[in-house]
Structures are given as C-alpha cells and as structure tokens.
Design a protein around this motif. Sequence first.
Motif, PDB file in Angstrom:
ATOM      1  N   ALA A  52       7.793   7.401  13.456  1.00 34.61           N
ATOM      2  CA  ALA A  52       7.834   8.858  13.545  1.00 34.61           C
ATOM      3  C   ALA A  52       6.642   9.462  12.803  1.00 34.61           C
ATOM      4  O   ALA A  52       6.010  10.419  13.284  1.00 34.61           O
ATOM      5  CB  ALA A  52       9.145   9.389  12.969  1.00 34.61           C
ATOM      6  N   GLY A  53       6.322   8.896  11.638  1.00 33.80           N
ATOM      7  CA  GLY A  53       5.150   9.361  10.907  1.00 33.80           C
ATOM      8  C   GLY A  53       3.869   9.105  11.671  1.00 33.80           C
ATOM      9  O   GLY A  53       2.952   9.931  11.665  1.00 33.80           O
ATOM     10  N   ALA A  54       3.792   7.960  12.358  1.00 34.73           N
ATOM     11  CA  ALA A  54       2.602   7.642  13.152  1.00 34.73           C
ATOM     12  C   ALA A  54       2.412   8.660  14.271  1.00 34.73           C
ATOM     13  O   ALA A  54       1.281   9.059  14.572  1.00 34.73           O
ATOM     14  CB  ALA A  54       2.725   6.230  13.722  1.00 34.73           C
ATOM     15  N   ARG A  55       3.507   9.100  14.878  1.00 34.09           N
ATOM     16  CA  ARG A  55       3.399  10.116  15.929  1.00 34.09           C
ATOM     17  C   ARG A  55       2.907  11.445  15.348  1.00 34.09           C
ATOM     18  O   ARG A  55       2.074  12.135  15.953  1.00 34.09           O
ATOM     19  CB  ARG A  55       4.751  10.300  16.622  1.00 34.09           C
ATOM     20  CG  ARG A  55       5.153   9.119  17.507  1.00 34.09           C
ATOM     21  CD  ARG A  55       6.359   9.462  18.364  1.00 34.09           C
ATOM     22  NE  ARG A  55       7.562   9.664  17.570  1.00 34.09           N
ATOM     23  CZ  ARG A  55       8.404   8.691  17.224  1.00 34.09           C
ATOM     24  NH1 ARG A  55       8.171   7.442  17.605  1.00 34.09           N
ATOM     25  NH2 ARG A  55       9.484   8.964  16.525  1.00 34.09           N
ATOM     26  N   THR A  56       3.418  11.808  14.171  1.00 38.45           N
ATOM     27  CA  THR A  56       2.968  13.040  13.527  1.00 38.45           C
ATOM     28  C   THR A  56       1.480  12.989  13.224  1.00 38.45           C
ATOM     29  O   THR A  56       0.754  13.980  13.388  1.00 38.45           O
ATOM     30  CB  THR A  56       3.750  13.277  12.226  1.00 38.45           C
ATOM     31  OG1 THR A  56       5.138  13.426  12.525  1.00 38.45           O
ATOM     32  CG2 THR A  56       3.268  14.523  11.504  1.00 38.45           C
ATOM     33  N   TYR A 104      -8.560   3.785   5.408  1.00 41.64           N
ATOM     34  CA  TYR A 104      -9.376   3.672   4.202  1.00 41.64           C
ATOM     35  C   TYR A 104     -10.289   4.880   4.036  1.00 41.64           C
ATOM     36  O   TYR A 104     -10.419   5.440   2.941  1.00 41.64           O
ATOM     37  CB  TYR A 104     -10.216   2.396   4.246  1.00 41.64           C
ATOM     38  CG  TYR A 104     -11.204   2.293   3.109  1.00 41.64           C
ATOM     39  CD1 TYR A 104     -10.788   1.972   1.818  1.00 41.64           C
ATOM     40  CD2 TYR A 104     -12.563   2.562   3.315  1.00 41.64           C
ATOM     41  CE1 TYR A 104     -11.693   1.903   0.767  1.00 41.64           C
ATOM     42  CE2 TYR A 104     -13.465   2.500   2.277  1.00 41.64           C
ATOM     43  CZ  TYR A 104     -13.025   2.168   1.005  1.00 41.64           C
ATOM     44  OH  TYR A 104     -13.923   2.121  -0.028  1.00 41.64           O
ATOM     45  N   LEU A 105     -10.921   5.311   5.109  1.00 39.31           N
ATOM     46  CA  LEU A 105     -11.895   6.396   5.011  1.00 39.31           C
ATOM     47  C   LEU A 105     -11.255   7.740   4.699  1.00 39.31           C
ATOM     48  O   LEU A 105     -11.797   8.537   3.924  1.00 39.31           O
ATOM     49  CB  LEU A 105     -12.686   6.503   6.322  1.00 39.31           C
ATOM     50  CG  LEU A 105     -13.677   5.374   6.619  1.00 39.31           C
ATOM     51  CD1 LEU A 105     -14.303   5.599   7.989  1.00 39.31           C
ATOM     52  CD2 LEU A 105     -14.761   5.290   5.552  1.00 39.31           C
ATOM     53  N   TYR A 106     -10.086   8.004   5.299  1.00 35.92           N
ATOM     54  CA  TYR A 106      -9.497   9.339   5.197  1.00 35.92           C
ATOM     55  C   TYR A 106      -8.025   9.350   4.787  1.00 35.92           C
ATOM     56  O   TYR A 106      -7.409  10.420   4.759  1.00 35.92           O
ATOM     57  CB  TYR A 106      -9.655  10.082   6.530  1.00 35.92           C
ATOM     58  CG  TYR A 106     -11.089  10.193   6.959  1.00 35.92           C
ATOM     59  CD1 TYR A 106     -11.974  11.016   6.266  1.00 35.92           C
ATOM     60  CD2 TYR A 106     -11.572   9.458   8.030  1.00 35.92           C
ATOM     61  CE1 TYR A 106     -13.301  11.101   6.636  1.00 35.92           C
ATOM     62  CE2 TYR A 106     -12.908   9.541   8.410  1.00 35.92           C
ATOM     63  CZ  TYR A 106     -13.774  10.363   7.708  1.00 35.92           C
ATOM     64  OH  TYR A 106     -15.098  10.438   8.072  1.00 35.92           O
ATOM     65  N   GLY A 107      -7.483   8.190   4.452  1.00 36.85           N
ATOM     66  CA  GLY A 107      -6.074   8.147   4.091  1.00 36.85           C
ATOM     67  C   GLY A 107      -5.160   8.444   5.257  1.00 36.85           C
ATOM     68  O   GLY A 107      -4.017   8.884   5.070  1.00 36.85           O
ATOM     69  N   LEU A 108      -5.643   8.219   6.481  1.00 35.12           N
ATOM     70  CA  LEU A 108      -4.849   8.501   7.674  1.00 35.12           C
ATOM     71  C   LEU A 108      -3.998   7.274   7.990  1.00 35.12           C
ATOM     72  O   LEU A 108      -4.502   6.253   8.469  1.00 35.12           O
ATOM     73  CB  LEU A 108      -5.762   8.838   8.858  1.00 35.12           C
ATOM     74  CG  LEU A 108      -5.069   9.340  10.119  1.00 35.12           C
ATOM     75  CD1 LEU A 108      -4.332  10.643   9.846  1.00 35.12           C
ATOM     76  CD2 LEU A 108      -6.066   9.526  11.246  1.00 35.12           C
ATOM     77  N   GLY A 109      -2.735   7.375   7.719  1.00 35.48           N
ATOM     78  CA  GLY A 109      -1.836   6.249   7.940  1.00 35.48           C
ATOM     79  C   GLY A 109      -0.512   6.540   7.276  1.00 35.48           C
ATOM     80  O   GLY A 109      -0.329   7.565   6.610  1.00 35.48           O
ATOM     81  N   CYS A 110       0.442   5.661   7.479  1.00 31.34           N
ATOM     82  CA  CYS A 110       1.745   5.813   6.854  1.00 31.34           C
ATOM     83  C   CYS A 110       2.245   4.443   6.429  1.00 31.34           C
ATOM     84  O   CYS A 110       1.741   3.411   6.875  1.00 31.34           O
ATOM     85  CB  CYS A 110       2.735   6.501   7.784  1.00 31.34           C
ATOM     86  SG  CYS A 110       2.719   5.910   9.485  1.00 31.34           S
ATOM     87  N   PHE A 111       3.221   4.443   5.525  1.00 32.86           N
ATOM     88  CA  PHE A 111       3.719   3.170   5.001  1.00 32.86           C
ATOM     89  C   PHE A 111       5.197   3.286   4.675  1.00 32.86           C
ATOM     90  O   PHE A 111       5.759   4.379   4.596  1.00 32.86           O
ATOM     91  CB  PHE A 111       2.918   2.743   3.766  1.00 32.86           C
ATOM     92  CG  PHE A 111       3.199   3.546   2.516  1.00 32.86           C
ATOM     93  CD1 PHE A 111       4.083   3.068   1.556  1.00 32.86           C
ATOM     94  CD2 PHE A 111       2.590   4.765   2.302  1.00 32.86           C
ATOM     95  CE1 PHE A 111       4.354   3.794   0.411  1.00 32.86           C
ATOM     96  CE2 PHE A 111       2.834   5.499   1.160  1.00 32.86           C
ATOM     97  CZ  PHE A 111       3.726   5.021   0.211  1.00 32.86           C
ATOM     98  N   GLU A 112       5.810   2.147   4.489  1.00 28.46           N
ATOM     99  CA  GLU A 112       7.214   2.056   4.096  1.00 28.46           C
ATOM    100  C   GLU A 112       7.354   0.992   3.018  1.00 28.46           C
ATOM    101  O   GLU A 112       6.608   0.005   3.003  1.00 28.46           O
ATOM    102  CB  GLU A 112       8.102   1.674   5.288  1.00 28.46           C
ATOM    103  CG  GLU A 112       8.184   2.718   6.371  1.00 28.46           C
ATOM    104  CD  GLU A 112       9.003   3.926   5.967  1.00 28.46           C
ATOM    105  OE1 GLU A 112      10.007   3.747   5.230  1.00 28.46           O
ATOM    106  OE2 GLU A 112       8.643   5.045   6.366  1.00 28.46           O
TER     107      GLU A 112
END
Length: 218
Positions: free
Chosen positions: A55-59, A26-34
């Motif tokens: 894979a995105g989480a690792r990146t 929420y604070l920084y848009g740090l995350g991934c989704f499908e």
Amino acid sequence: MDGVAWLNGRILSPAEASVSALDHGYLYGLGCFETLRVYQGRPFRLERHVARLLAGARTLGIQDAPTAAAVVAAVTEAVDAAGLTAARVRFSLTPGPGEPTPDGARHGPPVLLVLVLPHADGPAAGVRLARAAWRVASTSPLAGVKAASYAPYLLARRAARARGADDALLLNERDELVETATGNLFLVRDGVLVTPDLASGPLPGVTREAVLELARAL
C-alpha cells in the motif's frame, strides 16, 4: 554481523548485500519498509506487513512492485535460511536505479531487500517518553506510510534520548497525541484502553491492530 540478507533472489550476508548508487531509495529516500518479529521461527502477521508495504509502494508511485505472494516467499526464504527461532526481520522496497534527478526516469526494476537479524530485547520495564519539539503533519502524503525517509523520527528519538528518555512522543499540528518515534501509543484512561485515531496521522501499526482485536475480544 549475524543474520542473512535476501536480495534479488540471492541469500547473502548483510555486509555483502548492496544496491546501486543510483537507486532512488538511496538518492531521495523514496521507498518503504517493514519491521516484524519472528517467534519460534514464524514471522508475526507477515501478510499484514506485506499488505502495508505494498500500500505504501502504491502511495509512493513505485511501479512494477512484486506481488504480495512474491514478498511473502522472499521473507519466508530468508527466515528459513537464517535458522533463527527469535529474530527481527526488516524488508524494504525501493524503485530501483534511475537518472540522478528528482524526476528522473527509472531504468531498473524495484529492489526488494530482506534482512533477518537476531532479536535484541527491549527495556524490561516501562518506556520513558519525552515530547518532541516538532509536530507530525496529519495531512502529509506520507501519513500512514512507513517510508524510507525516516530522518524526522530518528532525530526525535535522538533528542529524547539526550534528555534521558527511551523514545520520543509525537503530537500533530492540532496538539493531538499521535505515536512515538518507533511505535504506536496506547493509554489506559479510567479503565478504558484508548489509542490515537488514524486520522491524527500515526502509522497503522500491525501490532496496534492485534492489540485492538484482543482488547475487543476481552
């Protein structure tokens, strides 16, 4: 809103599901989704979507992410609870709550949220595209990651719709075709099916992968 949410092992209504205000998603848009479709009660290529999410989480450096089996189980439980034969699933992974500074330490475990919602059909005919005014950076660290920080794509789509189109056509810094704001791009040129190479910066779409497999088989 119809549908269900799965959050930290609990089945809730989407309106009830909430995360910490200190979550770095929420604070920084740090995350991934499908996002994927459910056909006849079955998620389409769920394992491939989960692999891309992790894979995105690792990146993004998300630590202590759940295993692929745990994510598959969460999505499956949410789909079963929704009881919809045709649905849209969106599942996201964020680092969890931490200090409200860009380099703040994370205090909580990652947050996995699964939403299962009724599916709404898209355009029955062709999709009209309008070229976006800005470029996708093929060398971006987020190239190929379906990141939570989706604002550039949403703004491109909004501008395209203001021009009477359905979606935005995105090019990279070399003026190569890349993708649309919400999907991969295919062309038929002289009877040959072509699609932008992943090196140009598009998301490695799961449906794109399926189309290529089917095209080669045909």
